[in-house]
Design a protein around this motif. Structure first.
Motif, short mmCIF file in Angstrom:
data_model
loop_
_atom_site.label_atom_id
_atom_site.label_comp_id
_atom_site.label_asym_id
_atom_site.label_seq_id
_atom_site.Cartn_x
_atom_site.Cartn_y
_atom_site.Cartn_z
N ASP A 127 0.83 -1.20 0.00
CA ASP A 127 0.00 0.00 0.00
C ASP A 127 0.87 1.26 0.00
O ASP A 127 0.57 2.24 -0.69
CB ASP A 127 -0.92 -0.01 1.22
CG ASP A 127 -1.97 1.08 1.18
OD1 ASP A 127 -2.60 1.26 0.11
OD2 ASP A 127 -2.18 1.74 2.20
N ARG A 128 1.96 1.22 0.74
CA ARG A 128 2.85 2.38 0.82
C ARG A 128 3.67 2.54 -0.45
O ARG A 128 3.97 3.67 -0.86
CB ARG A 128 3.73 2.26 2.06
CG ARG A 128 2.92 2.46 3.32
CD ARG A 128 3.69 2.32 4.61
NE ARG A 128 2.84 2.74 5.72
CZ ARG A 128 3.20 2.72 6.99
NH1 ARG A 128 4.42 2.30 7.33
NH2 ARG A 128 2.37 3.13 7.93
N LEU A 129 4.02 1.45 -1.09
CA LEU A 129 4.71 1.56 -2.38
C LEU A 129 3.81 2.23 -3.41
O LEU A 129 4.28 3.01 -4.24
CB LEU A 129 5.13 0.17 -2.87
CG LEU A 129 6.33 -0.46 -2.18
CD1 LEU A 129 6.49 -1.92 -2.58
CD2 LEU A 129 7.61 0.32 -2.48
N ASP A 130 2.51 1.95 -3.34
CA ASP A 130 1.59 2.57 -4.29
C ASP A 130 1.35 4.05 -3.97
O ASP A 130 0.75 4.76 -4.77
CB ASP A 130 0.25 1.84 -4.30
CG ASP A 130 -0.51 2.04 -5.62
OD1 ASP A 130 0.05 1.69 -6.67
OD2 ASP A 130 -1.64 2.57 -5.56
N ALA A 131 1.83 4.51 -2.81
CA ALA A 131 1.70 5.92 -2.43
C ALA A 131 2.92 6.74 -2.82
O ALA A 131 2.91 7.96 -2.63
CB ALA A 131 1.47 6.02 -0.92
N ILE A 132 3.97 6.09 -3.31
CA ILE A 132 5.19 6.81 -3.66
C ILE A 132 5.57 6.52 -5.11
O ILE A 132 4.93 5.73 -5.79
CB ILE A 132 6.35 6.47 -2.69
CG1 ILE A 132 6.69 4.97 -2.73
CG2 ILE A 132 5.97 6.89 -1.27
CD1 ILE A 132 7.88 4.60 -1.82
#
Length: 220
Positions: A127-132
């Motif tokens: 989820d955090r990879l998709d935010a950056i």
């Protein structure tokens, strides 16, 4: 497992199908693909796959940012869905632990009560990879634009020590959001695979911010 996954996909699409494209079904499918890829890279056992996949598919359907949409819907919550489909209680607890604990706001002030299991790590990291990175940049401007938030204001400084309440209740500029959250995510990855993937995405955001500043100032 296939029938439950299919039902989770259908529920997610019904709930999120009309949300802005920062939090739409495409986001969820990217997170699922990333989470399963990270799980394989981390060597998680096959029995972890259902936990990872269902948590990834259901992780945003009760998102507080879309509360008005949730209040009007007839579809079940993530927990109700798992109960209706008679998911094993141990797996259900593991899935809900991920969903309840994976948000950035939950780690502000080190107050998270989540159990950081291997399954939790790969779903949260996905989820955090998709935010950056490039996707994260696009999602940030899409989310802010949908809420009429300013792109940038040099008179508004980033808030570097946010509380959970400030993060969820106060608007910011899109560029400040990079400093308040997105640039912190690389250092918050919990799996080795997630940390490796985050490096390139983080670097791309830094390059973007440098370019943005040069263009804003008229130097380019």
């Amino acid at each position: 497992m296939g029938a439950v996954v299919k039902a989770a996909e259908e529920l997610m699409q019904k709930v999120m199908g009309n949300w802005d494209s920062s939090h739409d079904p495409f986001h969820v499918y990217r997170v699922r693909s990333l989470a399963l890829s990270l799980a394989a890279e981390e060597g998680l056992l096959p029995e972890s796959r259902q936990i990872v996949e269902l948590a990834a598919l259901l992780h945003d359907i009760d998102d507080h940012k879309y509360a008005s949409s949730r209040e009007k819907r007839a579809e079940p919550t993530a927990e109700e869905f798992l109960t209706q489909h008679q998911i094993d209680p141990v797996k259900k607890e593991a899935i809900m632990n991920i969903i309840h604990g994976m948000g950035f706001k939950e780690e502000l002030n080190s107050m998270s009560k989540a159990k950081f299991t291997p399954e939790f790590a790969v779903v949260q990291d996905a989820d955090r990879l998709d935010a950056i990175g490039a996707i994260g940049i696009g999602r940030s401007f899409t989310f802010a634009g949908a809420r009429n938030c300013p792109m940038y204001d040099p008179d508004i400084q980033p808030r570097m020590n946010l509380t959970k309440e400030e993060y969820t209740s106060t608007n910011t500029t899109t560029i400040n959001h990079f400093h308040e959250k997105l640039l912190k995510l690389k250092g918050m990855m919990k799996s080795q695979a997630g940390r490796r993937r985050a490096e390139g995405r983080h670097k791309f955001m830094l390059q973007f911010l440098d370019q943005f500043a040069e263009e804003w100032s008229g130097k380019l």
